[in-house]
Design a protein around this motif. Structure first.
Motif, PDB file in Angstrom:
ATOM      1  N   MET A   1     -27.577  15.172 -65.169  1.00 44.61           N
ATOM      2  CA  MET A   1     -27.473  14.195 -64.100  1.00 44.61           C
ATOM      3  C   MET A   1     -27.874  12.818 -64.626  1.00 44.61           C
ATOM      4  O   MET A   1     -28.613  12.702 -65.586  1.00 44.61           O
ATOM      5  N   GLY A   2     -27.408  11.804 -63.906  1.00 43.55           N
ATOM      6  CA  GLY A   2     -27.703  10.435 -64.300  1.00 43.55           C
ATOM      7  C   GLY A   2     -29.066   9.976 -63.825  1.00 43.55           C
ATOM      8  O   GLY A   2     -29.794  10.697 -63.137  1.00 43.55           O
ATOM      9  N   ASP A   3     -29.427   8.787 -64.215  1.00 42.81           N
ATOM     10  CA  ASP A   3     -30.698   8.209 -63.784  1.00 42.81           C
ATOM     11  C   ASP A   3     -30.622   7.805 -62.322  1.00 42.81           C
ATOM     12  O   ASP A   3     -29.577   7.400 -61.824  1.00 42.81           O
ATOM     13  N   VAL A   4     -31.744   7.898 -61.663  1.00 39.86           N
ATOM     14  CA  VAL A   4     -31.835   7.492 -60.269  1.00 39.86           C
ATOM     15  C   VAL A   4     -31.986   5.972 -60.236  1.00 39.86           C
ATOM     16  O   VAL A   4     -32.816   5.397 -60.944  1.00 39.86           O
ATOM     17  N   VAL A   5     -31.173   5.320 -59.404  1.00 39.74           N
ATOM     18  CA  VAL A   5     -31.196   3.870 -59.311  1.00 39.74           C
ATOM     19  C   VAL A   5     -31.655   3.492 -57.909  1.00 39.74           C
ATOM     20  O   VAL A   5     -31.119   3.985 -56.913  1.00 39.74           O
ATOM     21  N   ASN A   6     -32.652   2.624 -57.841  1.00 44.05           N
ATOM     22  CA  ASN A   6     -33.133   2.147 -56.557  1.00 44.05           C
ATOM     23  C   ASN A   6     -32.214   1.003 -56.128  1.00 44.05           C
ATOM     24  O   ASN A   6     -32.230  -0.088 -56.710  1.00 44.05           O
ATOM     25  N   LEU A   7     -31.371   1.252 -55.142  1.00 43.02           N
ATOM     26  CA  LEU A   7     -30.375   0.263 -54.720  1.00 43.02           C
ATOM     27  C   LEU A   7     -31.011  -0.985 -54.130  1.00 43.02           C
ATOM     28  O   LEU A   7     -30.493  -2.084 -54.287  1.00 43.02           O
ATOM     29  N   LYS A   8     -32.133  -0.821 -53.464  1.00 43.14           N
ATOM     30  CA  LYS A   8     -32.812  -1.977 -52.874  1.00 43.14           C
ATOM     31  C   LYS A   8     -33.276  -2.928 -53.979  1.00 43.14           C
ATOM     32  O   LYS A   8     -33.108  -4.143 -53.889  1.00 43.14           O
ATOM     33  N   ARG A   9     -33.824  -2.375 -55.054  1.00 41.27           N
ATOM     34  CA  ARG A   9     -34.285  -3.192 -56.175  1.00 41.27           C
ATOM     35  C   ARG A   9     -33.095  -3.876 -56.860  1.00 41.27           C
ATOM     36  O   ARG A   9     -33.156  -5.047 -57.227  1.00 41.27           O
ATOM     37  N   PHE A  10     -32.005  -3.141 -57.004  1.00 34.21           N
ATOM     38  CA  PHE A  10     -30.795  -3.694 -57.609  1.00 34.21           C
ATOM     39  C   PHE A  10     -30.243  -4.849 -56.765  1.00 34.21           C
ATOM     40  O   PHE A  10     -29.877  -5.902 -57.281  1.00 34.21           O
ATOM     41  N   LYS A  11     -30.234  -4.657 -55.435  1.00 32.59           N
ATOM     42  CA  LYS A  11     -29.740  -5.693 -54.518  1.00 32.59           C
ATOM     43  C   LYS A  11     -30.629  -6.933 -54.570  1.00 32.59           C
ATOM     44  O   LYS A  11     -30.149  -8.068 -54.618  1.00 32.59           O
ATOM     45  N   LYS A  12     -31.938  -6.733 -54.582  1.00 38.14           N
ATOM     46  CA  LYS A  12     -32.869  -7.859 -54.633  1.00 38.14           C
ATOM     47  C   LYS A  12     -32.713  -8.651 -55.930  1.00 38.14           C
ATOM     48  O   LYS A  12     -32.777  -9.876 -55.932  1.00 38.14           O
ATOM     49  N   ARG A  13     -32.490  -7.953 -57.038  1.00 37.66           N
ATOM     50  CA  ARG A  13     -32.304  -8.649 -58.313  1.00 37.66           C
ATOM     51  C   ARG A  13     -31.055  -9.521 -58.267  1.00 37.66           C
ATOM     52  O   ARG A  13     -31.061 -10.663 -58.722  1.00 37.66           O
ATOM     53  N   GLY A  14     -29.972  -8.991 -57.690  1.00 35.03           N
ATOM     54  CA  GLY A  14     -28.748  -9.770 -57.558  1.00 35.03           C
ATOM     55  C   GLY A  14     -28.945 -10.991 -56.682  1.00 35.03           C
ATOM     56  O   GLY A  14     -28.438 -12.084 -56.982  1.00 35.03           O
ATOM     57  N   GLU A  15     -29.684 -10.835 -55.592  1.00 38.01           N
ATOM     58  CA  GLU A  15     -29.954 -11.961 -54.698  1.00 38.01           C
ATOM     59  C   GLU A  15     -30.795 -13.023 -55.389  1.00 38.01           C
ATOM     60  O   GLU A  15     -30.566 -14.228 -55.215  1.00 38.01           O
ATOM     61  N   ARG A  16     -31.790 -12.596 -56.193  1.00 38.08           N
ATOM     62  CA  ARG A  16     -32.612 -13.559 -56.926  1.00 38.08           C
ATOM     63  C   ARG A  16     -31.779 -14.331 -57.942  1.00 38.08           C
ATOM     64  O   ARG A  16     -31.948 -15.542 -58.090  1.00 38.08           O
ATOM     65  N   GLU A  17     -30.887 -13.638 -58.623  1.00 36.51           N
ATOM     66  CA  GLU A  17     -30.034 -14.316 -59.604  1.00 36.51           C
ATOM     67  C   GLU A  17     -29.118 -15.322 -58.916  1.00 36.51           C
ATOM     68  O   GLU A  17     -28.908 -16.430 -59.417  1.00 36.51           O
ATOM     69  N   GLN A  18     -28.566 -14.946 -57.761  1.00 37.47           N
ATOM     70  CA  GLN A  18     -27.694 -15.851 -57.015  1.00 37.47           C
ATOM     71  C   GLN A  18     -28.478 -17.067 -56.516  1.00 37.47           C
ATOM     72  O   GLN A  18     -27.995 -18.200 -56.563  1.00 37.47           O
ATOM     73  N   ALA A  19     -29.707 -16.842 -56.051  1.00 31.98           N
ATOM     74  CA  ALA A  19     -30.543 -17.950 -55.580  1.00 31.98           C
ATOM     75  C   ALA A  19     -30.890 -18.885 -56.736  1.00 31.98           C
ATOM     76  O   ALA A  19     -30.932 -20.110 -56.558  1.00 31.98           O
ATOM     77  N   ALA A  20     -31.106 -18.329 -57.914  1.00 28.38           N
ATOM     78  CA  ALA A  20     -31.422 -19.162 -59.075  1.00 28.38           C
ATOM     79  C   ALA A  20     -30.221 -20.027 -59.455  1.00 28.38           C
ATOM     80  O   ALA A  20     -30.378 -21.199 -59.800  1.00 28.38           O
ATOM     81  N   LYS A  21     -29.028 -19.471 -59.389  1.00 29.26           N
ATOM     82  CA  LYS A  21     -27.814 -20.248 -59.681  1.00 29.26           C
ATOM     83  C   LYS A  21     -27.645 -21.378 -58.663  1.00 29.26           C
ATOM     84  O   LYS A  21     -27.300 -22.505 -59.016  1.00 29.26           O
ATOM     85  N   GLN A  22     -27.880 -21.078 -57.384  1.00 29.42           N
ATOM     86  CA  GLN A  22     -27.757 -22.092 -56.338  1.00 29.42           C
ATOM     87  C   GLN A  22     -28.801 -23.182 -56.522  1.00 29.42           C
ATOM     88  O   GLN A  22     -28.511 -24.370 -56.353  1.00 29.42           O
ATOM     89  N   ALA A  23     -30.015 -22.803 -56.901  1.00 27.34           N
ATOM     90  CA  ALA A  23     -31.079 -23.786 -57.120  1.00 27.34           C
ATOM     91  C   ALA A  23     -30.722 -24.700 -58.283  1.00 27.34           C
ATOM     92  O   ALA A  23     -30.957 -25.911 -58.226  1.00 27.34           O
ATOM     93  N   GLU A  24     -30.154 -24.152 -59.333  1.00 23.41           N
ATOM     94  CA  GLU A  24     -29.745 -24.961 -60.490  1.00 23.41           C
ATOM     95  C   GLU A  24     -28.664 -25.960 -60.087  1.00 23.41           C
ATOM     96  O   GLU A  24     -28.705 -27.132 -60.474  1.00 23.41           O
TER      97      GLU A  24
END
Length: 62
Positions: free
Chosen positions: A1-24
């Motif tokens: 079986m594959g690794d367990v991925v926490n979707l909430k953590r994955f979603k939050k990371r994407g949102e942080r990256e998007q916010a960083a791009k917008q801030a730049e």
């Protein structure tokens, strides 16, 4: 079986990256010093004044 991925953590990371791009983008667009803003304001007023000085007035009042 594959690794367990926490979707909430994955979603939050994407949102942080998007916010960083917008801030730049915002820093590039709005991050000007006071002297730069003053200079741009002066140049805008100067160009408007020069345009008004070169306006041709017609004696025709329509």
């Amino acid at each position: 079986m594959g690794d367990v991925v926490n979707l909430k953590r994955f979603k939050k990371r994407g949102e942080r990256e998007q916010a960083a791009k917008q801030a730049e983008a915002n820093r590039a667009l709005f991050g000007r010093t006071k002297s730069e803003r003053t200079r741009d304001e002066f140049l805008d007023e100067r160009s408007a004044r020069q345009l008004d000085q070169h306006r041709i007035e017609s004696g025709d009042a329509s």
